[in-house]
Design a protein around this motif. Structure first.
Motif, PDB file in Angstrom:
ATOM      1  N   ALA A   1      -0.960  -2.334  -4.403  1.00 55.98           N
ATOM      2  CA  ALA A   1      -2.343  -2.385  -3.897  1.00 55.98           C
ATOM      3  C   ALA A   1      -3.289  -1.528  -4.733  1.00 55.98           C
ATOM      4  O   ALA A   1      -4.498  -1.776  -4.752  1.00 55.98           O
ATOM      5  CB  ALA A   1      -2.389  -1.944  -2.436  1.00 55.98           C
TER       6      ALA A   1
ATOM      7  N   MET B   1      -0.510  -7.388   2.299  1.00 60.45           N
ATOM      8  CA  MET B   1       0.209  -6.126   2.534  1.00 60.45           C
ATOM      9  C   MET B   1       1.720  -6.305   2.379  1.00 60.45           C
ATOM     10  O   MET B   1       2.458  -5.322   2.429  1.00 60.45           O
ATOM     11  CB  MET B   1      -0.066  -5.624   3.965  1.00 60.45           C
ATOM     12  CG  MET B   1      -1.409  -4.985   4.195  1.00 60.45           C
ATOM     13  SD  MET B   1      -1.510  -4.513   5.946  1.00 60.45           S
ATOM     14  CE  MET B   1      -2.865  -3.347   5.903  1.00 60.45           C
TER      15      MET B   1
ATOM     16  N   ASP C   1     -11.375  -3.211  -5.126  1.00 60.21           N
ATOM     17  CA  ASP C   1     -11.782  -3.033  -3.732  1.00 60.21           C
ATOM     18  C   ASP C   1     -13.301  -3.005  -3.633  1.00 60.21           C
ATOM     19  O   ASP C   1     -13.945  -2.098  -4.142  1.00 60.21           O
ATOM     20  CB  ASP C   1     -11.181  -1.715  -3.218  1.00 60.21           C
ATOM     21  CG  ASP C   1     -11.432  -1.521  -1.738  1.00 60.21           C
ATOM     22  OD1 ASP C   1     -12.020  -2.434  -1.119  1.00 60.21           O
ATOM     23  OD2 ASP C   1     -11.035  -0.482  -1.205  1.00 60.21           O
TER      24      ASP C   1
ATOM     25  N   LYS D   1      -5.545   4.856  -1.583  1.00 58.96           N
ATOM     26  CA  LYS D   1      -4.929   4.280  -2.779  1.00 58.96           C
ATOM     27  C   LYS D   1      -3.807   5.184  -3.280  1.00 58.96           C
ATOM     28  O   LYS D   1      -4.024   6.380  -3.481  1.00 58.96           O
ATOM     29  CB  LYS D   1      -6.034   4.182  -3.838  1.00 58.96           C
ATOM     30  CG  LYS D   1      -5.632   3.568  -5.125  1.00 58.96           C
ATOM     31  CD  LYS D   1      -6.907   3.422  -5.957  1.00 58.96           C
ATOM     32  CE  LYS D   1      -6.566   3.065  -7.371  1.00 58.96           C
ATOM     33  NZ  LYS D   1      -7.761   2.891  -8.175  1.00 58.96           N
TER      34      LYS D   1
ATOM     35  N   TYR E   1       0.816  -1.223   0.000  1.00 56.47           N
ATOM     36  CA  TYR E   1       0.000   0.000   0.000  1.00 56.47           C
ATOM     37  C   TYR E   1       0.846   1.268   0.000  1.00 56.47           C
ATOM     38  O   TYR E   1       0.317   2.367  -0.144  1.00 56.47           O
ATOM     39  CB  TYR E   1      -0.897   0.019   1.260  1.00 56.47           C
ATOM     40  CG  TYR E   1      -0.098  -0.240   2.532  1.00 56.47           C
ATOM     41  CD1 TYR E   1       0.604   0.781   3.144  1.00 56.47           C
ATOM     42  CD2 TYR E   1      -0.007  -1.529   3.076  1.00 56.47           C
ATOM     43  CE1 TYR E   1       1.375   0.544   4.268  1.00 56.47           C
ATOM     44  CE2 TYR E   1       0.751  -1.772   4.197  1.00 56.47           C
ATOM     45  CZ  TYR E   1       1.445  -0.731   4.786  1.00 56.47           C
ATOM     46  OH  TYR E   1       2.216  -0.966   5.887  1.00 56.47           O
ATOM     47  N   CYS E   2       2.155   1.148   0.187  1.00 54.08           N
ATOM     48  CA  CYS E   2       2.955   2.294   0.637  1.00 54.08           C
ATOM     49  C   CYS E   2       3.816   2.907  -0.462  1.00 54.08           C
ATOM     50  O   CYS E   2       4.486   2.220  -1.227  1.00 54.08           O
ATOM     51  CB  CYS E   2       3.834   1.857   1.800  1.00 54.08           C
ATOM     52  SG  CYS E   2       4.784   3.214   2.502  1.00 54.08           S
TER      53      CYS E   2
ATOM     54  N   TYR F   1      -7.322   3.114   4.625  1.00 55.27           N
ATOM     55  CA  TYR F   1      -6.455   2.850   3.474  1.00 55.27           C
ATOM     56  C   TYR F   1      -6.682   3.901   2.386  1.00 55.27           C
ATOM     57  O   TYR F   1      -7.815   4.238   2.063  1.00 55.27           O
ATOM     58  CB  TYR F   1      -6.736   1.449   2.914  1.00 55.27           C
ATOM     59  CG  TYR F   1      -6.138   1.251   1.545  1.00 55.27           C
ATOM     60  CD1 TYR F   1      -4.771   1.050   1.391  1.00 55.27           C
ATOM     61  CD2 TYR F   1      -6.948   1.299   0.402  1.00 55.27           C
ATOM     62  CE1 TYR F   1      -4.221   0.898   0.125  1.00 55.27           C
ATOM     63  CE2 TYR F   1      -6.394   1.148  -0.861  1.00 55.27           C
ATOM     64  CZ  TYR F   1      -5.028   0.949  -0.990  1.00 55.27           C
ATOM     65  OH  TYR F   1      -4.485   0.812  -2.234  1.00 55.27           O
TER      66      TYR F   1
ATOM     67  N   THR G   1       1.611   1.863  -6.601  1.00 54.07           N
ATOM     68  CA  THR G   1       1.879   0.792  -5.637  1.00 54.07           C
ATOM     69  C   THR G   1       1.077  -0.454  -6.041  1.00 54.07           C
ATOM     70  O   THR G   1       0.030  -0.324  -6.689  1.00 54.07           O
ATOM     71  CB  THR G   1       1.454   1.216  -4.207  1.00 54.07           C
ATOM     72  OG1 THR G   1       0.039   1.446  -4.215  1.00 54.07           O
ATOM     73  CG2 THR G   1       2.163   2.474  -3.752  1.00 54.07           C
TER      74      THR G   1
ATOM     75  N   PHE H   1      -8.207  -1.929   4.051  1.00 53.24           N
ATOM     76  CA  PHE H   1      -7.331  -2.363   2.958  1.00 53.24           C
ATOM     77  C   PHE H   1      -8.241  -3.059   1.936  1.00 53.24           C
ATOM     78  O   PHE H   1      -9.255  -3.645   2.324  1.00 53.24           O
ATOM     79  CB  PHE H   1      -6.273  -3.327   3.528  1.00 53.24           C
ATOM     80  CG  PHE H   1      -5.209  -3.697   2.538  1.00 53.24           C
ATOM     81  CD1 PHE H   1      -4.179  -2.802   2.248  1.00 53.24           C
ATOM     82  CD2 PHE H   1      -5.239  -4.920   1.881  1.00 53.24           C
ATOM     83  CE1 PHE H   1      -3.214  -3.122   1.315  1.00 53.24           C
ATOM     84  CE2 PHE H   1      -4.269  -5.244   0.946  1.00 53.24           C
ATOM     85  CZ  PHE H   1      -3.248  -4.347   0.662  1.00 53.24           C
TER      86      PHE H   1
END
Ligand code: SAH
Ligand code: SF4
Ligand code: F3S
Length: 475
Positions: free
Chosen positions: A379, A310, A384, A373, A199-200, A371, A377, A343
């Motif tokens: 994710a 994750m 979702d 977006k 996610y980062c 979370y 990344t 998430f």
């Protein structure tokens, strides 16, 4: 000058792990000695402590070339925005401030506005800044030492100066710093992050992990002691990975033992990754008097499937084992955390596993986030299905639990005497001062004696609230 590189893809970013990193020693170019003479600067800092430390370096560089800090940002001739890209709402704030600065530039055409930090590392953000805002200088996280060149060029060309590097380059030593506090200091021990949590955005905006040499860190802390500093906070996105990239048999735990001998009274550190938190670090927390009994250990989720997607590389059980071991070695320790709810596709059941873990771990504080977006990344490509409303509702339930933890963390000190490093006058009422206890609890006490600032005093805790404690000065 225009050098904008796209945010690297996951593959490119990972490949960069094998680059050689050099240490460079900052030296002012005499050409710029008087560039800021008679001018005032102001830096707005957003985001993490890494950005705060970077702003202190930029302030130091600006002062070396003649700028002085403006008491009022409206008087500044140079305004820098040191930005954060971690979540969309962090970026929204900055778009808002940039909008307000448009008017300021209309009133004062000589005002220089610079934007730096993590946002310009995203190519899409940089394009938007160039096309829609009145900004003179745009640079990223890897070239803050070029600041005098960028200012010089902006003055000379009157054109937008853009320099964003996708490559992290070198470790900068010996840069001047204007530290915000005279008793507490940030000390970077490493830069960047190699974890690639899905996610980062940080591994893309800050580049690969690079550790400073232990000698440079120890020297910096000794120098701070000599200048009367009481507390250092060792900084890195994953301090527990300290030294891995140097290929030496010297780890974060070794560094804590060495820094304990420098004479500094308090050592804190942030942030730790649970996977890399090792026994040596825990033992150092037990053995070193200066290492404070507080650990911020972001868990992110209590559900094993979510943790896996994750890319956190630990399970609920492993996290708890580490916490339990730490409590065995440092029984009185205070533990805080970061948690993400919502998430992609997080189910109610998975969320309940996070609540369970909060109860098991006994967190005394948590930064909680929905979370967000982040383009680029892994994710961001996940579909979702969890509705936004449900995410908000989960966040509220989580906050209820974590707030109880904050309160319990203060109540356990009722009647006890705690050592508080005094920061200054308290905003919590007239005639009050405040500071942080060893366990990192904000503590207010009655006093008007400003000579206590920067000193460690004994305070007997008489009241416990959710966000702070109140006590009385004692011998
Ligand atoms: N390196 C640190 C801190 C990273 S940023 C660490 O690993 O713990 C601080 C916190 O922001 C993270 O711990 C995480 O909880 C949160 N965060 C990071 N990316 C996010 C995202 N895309 N959406 C919501 N929260 C995020
Ligand atoms: Fe981001 Fe994970 Fe690195 Fe922390 S450890 S900065 S959450 S990638
Ligand atoms: Fe934000 Fe960059 Fe720090 S994205 S949290 S300022 S590393």
């Amino acid at each position: 000058m225009k050098n904008v590189k796209a945010m690297p893809s996951l593959k490119e970013a990972k490949l960069r792990r094998n680059l050689d990193i050099e240490t460079i020693h900052y030296k002012m170019n005499n050409k710029y000695q008087n560039l800021g003479k008679g001018k005032l600067y102001y830096i707005y800092t957003y985001g993490c402590q890494g950005n705060e430390a970077d702003s202190e370096v930029m302030a130091g560089i600006l002062e070396e070339i003649g700028y002085k800090l403006a008491d009022n940002p409206l008087d500044a001739d140079l305004v820098l925005l040191n930005t954060c890209a971690i979540r969309e709402n962090a970026e929204q704030r900055i778009w808002g401030v940039l909008g307000q600065l448009k008017g300021r530039k209309r009133d004062n055409p000589d005002l220089l506005v610079g934007i730096c930090g993590c946002m310009p590392q995203e190519e899409s953000a940089t394009e938007k800044i160039i096309n829609s805002y009145d900004v003179d200088i745009i640079f990223g996280t890897h070239n803050r030492d070029h600041l005098p060149d960028l200012i010089y060029e902006a003055y000379m060309t009157k054109a937008k100066v853009v320099e964003v590097l996708s490559n992290e380059g070198n470790i900068l030593e010996d840069a001047p710093k204007h530290r915000a506090s005279t008793h507490k200091a940030w000390v970077n021990i490493m830069y960047g992050c190699d974890e690639f949590c899905t996610y980062c955005i940080v591994p893309y905006t800050r580049g690969r992990e690079r550790s400073r040499s232990k000698d440079a860190i120890i020297e910096e802390v000794k120098d701070l002691v000599a200048h009367g500093y009481k507390e250092v906070t060792l900084l890195g996105q994953n301090v527990n990975a300290y030294g891995k990239d140097l290929g030496l048999d010297y780890t974060f735990g070794d560094l804590l033992y060495d820094l304990d001998k420098t004479g500094i009274e308090r050592i804190r550190y942030t942030t730790s990754h649970p996977r890399d938190l090792d026994l040596k670090t825990m033992e150092a927390m037990r053995d070193c008097k200066s290492v404070m009994p507080h650990l911020h250990l972001p868990v992110q989720s209590g559900d094993n499937d979510i943790l896996k997607i994750m890319n956190r590389k630990y399970t609920h059980e492993v996290y708890m084992e580490k916490i339990n071991k730490l409590r065995e070695l440092v029984p009185d320790i205070s533990i805080t955390t970061d948690i993400i709810v919502g998430f992609p596709n997080e189910t109610e059941e998975q969320f309940l596993h996070t609540l369970d873990l909060c109860h098991e771990a006994g967190f005394e504080g948590a930064f909680t986030f929905i979370y967000s977006k982040r383009e680029g990344t892994p994710a961001a490509r996940m579909i979702d299905n969890t509705p936004e409303e449900e995410k908000k509702e989960r966040l509220n339930r989580l906050i209820e639990v974590t707030n109880e933890g904050y309160l319990k963390g203060h109540e356990r000190f009722l009647g006890r005497v705690v050592k508080v490093l005094v920061d200054g006058e308290s905003k919590n009422g007239e005639g009050m001062m405040c500071g942080y206890s060893e366990h990192n609890k904000l503590t207010h006490f009655k006093s008007t004696d400003t000579s206590l600032v920067g000193k460690i005093v004994n305070v007997k805790v008489t009241e416990a609230k959710t966000w702070f404690m109140i006590g009385e000065l004692c011998e």
